[in-house]
Every structure is written in structure tokens, then in C-alpha cells.
Design a protein around this motif. Structure first.
Motif, PDB file in Angstrom:
ATOM      1  N   GLN A   1       8.252   0.267  -6.591  1.00 21.74           N
ATOM      2  CA  GLN A   1       9.488  -0.503  -6.694  1.00 21.74           C
ATOM      3  C   GLN A   1       9.477  -1.725  -5.774  1.00 21.74           C
ATOM      4  OE1 GLN A   1       9.227   2.802  -6.482  1.00 21.74           O
ATOM      5  NE2 GLN A   1      10.728   3.805  -7.784  1.00 21.74           N
ATOM      6  N   VAL A   2       8.930  -1.562  -4.567  1.00 17.53           N
ATOM      7  CA  VAL A   2       8.859  -2.689  -3.636  1.00 17.53           C
ATOM      8  C   VAL A   2       7.914  -3.753  -4.182  1.00 17.53           C
ATOM      9  CG1 VAL A   2       8.160  -3.424  -1.318  1.00 17.53           C
ATOM     10  CG2 VAL A   2       9.499  -1.328  -1.616  1.00 17.53           C
ATOM     11  N   GLN A   3       6.751  -3.333  -4.672  1.00 14.35           N
ATOM     12  CA  GLN A   3       5.800  -4.306  -5.230  1.00 14.35           C
ATOM     13  C   GLN A   3       6.463  -5.093  -6.357  1.00 14.35           C
ATOM     14  OE1 GLN A   3       2.173  -4.615  -4.157  1.00 14.35           O
ATOM     15  NE2 GLN A   3       2.861  -6.562  -4.940  1.00 14.35           N
TER      16      GLN A   3
ATOM     17  N   PRO B   1      -7.924 -10.764   4.384  1.00 11.65           N
ATOM     18  CA  PRO B   1      -6.645 -10.054   4.334  1.00 11.65           C
ATOM     19  C   PRO B   1      -6.312  -9.454   5.701  1.00 11.65           C
ATOM     20  CG  PRO B   1      -8.257  -9.038   2.851  1.00 11.65           C
ATOM     21  CD  PRO B   1      -8.936 -10.156   3.553  1.00 11.65           C
ATOM     22  N   TYR B   2      -5.015  -9.357   5.993  1.00  9.18           N
ATOM     23  CA  TYR B   2      -4.618  -8.719   7.245  1.00  9.18           C
ATOM     24  C   TYR B   2      -3.530  -7.685   6.975  1.00  9.18           C
ATOM     25  CZ  TYR B   2      -0.628 -11.979   7.360  1.00  9.18           C
ATOM     26  OH  TYR B   2       0.508 -12.680   7.057  1.00  9.18           O
ATOM     27  N   PRO B   3      -3.495  -6.638   7.797  1.00 12.12           N
ATOM     28  CA  PRO B   3      -2.508  -5.577   7.593  1.00 12.12           C
ATOM     29  C   PRO B   3      -1.125  -6.012   8.082  1.00 12.12           C
ATOM     30  CG  PRO B   3      -3.855  -5.072   9.495  1.00 12.12           C
ATOM     31  CD  PRO B   3      -4.418  -6.321   8.874  1.00 12.12           C
TER      32      PRO B   3
ATOM     33  N   GLU C   1       0.825  -1.206   0.000  1.00 11.76           N
ATOM     34  CA  GLU C   1       0.000   0.000   0.000  1.00 11.76           C
ATOM     35  C   GLU C   1       0.859   1.254   0.000  1.00 11.76           C
ATOM     36  OE1 GLU C   1      -3.127  -0.134   2.914  1.00 11.76           O
ATOM     37  OE2 GLU C   1      -3.403  -2.277   2.586  1.00 11.76           O
ATOM     38  N   SER C   2       1.964   1.234   0.759  1.00 11.79           N
ATOM     39  CA  SER C   2       2.902   2.350   0.750  1.00 11.79           C
ATOM     40  C   SER C   2       4.252   1.873   1.270  1.00 11.79           C
ATOM     41  CB  SER C   2       2.391   3.519   1.595  1.00 11.79           C
ATOM     42  OG  SER C   2       2.301   3.156   2.947  1.00 11.79           O
TER      43      SER C   2
ATOM     44  N   THR D   1      -0.938  -5.243   2.707  1.00  8.66           N
ATOM     45  CA  THR D   1      -2.044  -6.130   3.034  1.00  8.66           C
ATOM     46  C   THR D   1      -1.679  -7.503   2.493  1.00  8.66           C
ATOM     47  OG1 THR D   1      -3.620  -4.327   2.861  1.00  8.66           O
ATOM     48  CG2 THR D   1      -4.509  -6.549   2.764  1.00  8.66           C
ATOM     49  N   ILE D   2      -1.806  -8.511   3.345  1.00 12.97           N
ATOM     50  CA  ILE D   2      -1.438  -9.875   2.962  1.00 12.97           C
ATOM     51  C   ILE D   2      -2.668 -10.763   3.035  1.00 12.97           C
ATOM     52  CG2 ILE D   2      -0.014 -11.874   3.544  1.00 12.97           C
ATOM     53  CD1 ILE D   2       2.006  -9.869   4.747  1.00 12.97           C
TER      54      ILE D   2
END
Length: 86
Positions: free
Chosen positions: A26-28, A69-71, A10-11, A61-62
Motif C-alpha cells: 500500500q505504501v509503495q 542506492p542507500y537505505p 522493502e517493508s 531503498t532510495i
């Protein structure tokens, strides 16, 4: 049985107090499975604070299989390997 894992970044921010860059995309893109090693080189960005210790912060979020989903929140240092699913 293998698990179906989805990680949505998300960020993500990388840098120090004076110079921080948004590295969400970039991380994604740099995720390999469920981990990533944090560095300017690995993320493909210009070093925001050459010669200084950088920090990394991520909000994600996974989702595993059909579960809710969980944060996920993490703050670490440059060159740490972040494992989203330990």
C-alpha cells in the motif's frame, strides 16, 4: 536538471503494540513523488486500532540518478507526512 529518483519500499508496518498490519504494498502504491501522508484512510486499509495513536515504520531503498542506492529507515506517527527526499 531534474533528478531520477527510485524509491523501493522493502517493508512497512502500521498500527500499535496490539494490532499491526503490513502495509508494504500500500505504501509503495500510495507514493506521490517522494512523499506520503500516513493514515489508514490514505493507505486504504482498515484502521488497526480505532481511537488509538498508531505508529508507522518503513524500510526503503532510495536511488537518485546513477548513484548507489542507500537505505532509508523511518518511524513516525499517524497523520505525519513522510518526505523520503527532504
Amino acid at each position: 536538471m531534474s533528478k531520477q529518483i527510485s524509491i523501493n519500499i522493502e517493508s512497512a508496518l502500521f498500527g500499535n503494540q496490539s494490532n499491526t498490519v503490513d502495509v508494504t504494498e500500500q505504501v509503495q502504491n500510495a507514493l506521490h513523488g517522494d512523499d506520503i501522508t500516513i493514515s489508514a484512510n490514505r493507505l486504504g486499509v482498515e484502521d488497526p486500532a480505532p481511537g488509538e495513536t498508531k505508529h508507522f515504520a518503513v524500510k526503503a531503498t532510495i536511488t537518485i540518478d546513477d548513484n548507489a542506492p542507500y537505505p532509508f529507515y523511518y518511524i513516525g506517527k499517524d497523520y505525519e507526512t513522510l518526505d523520503f527526499i527532504p
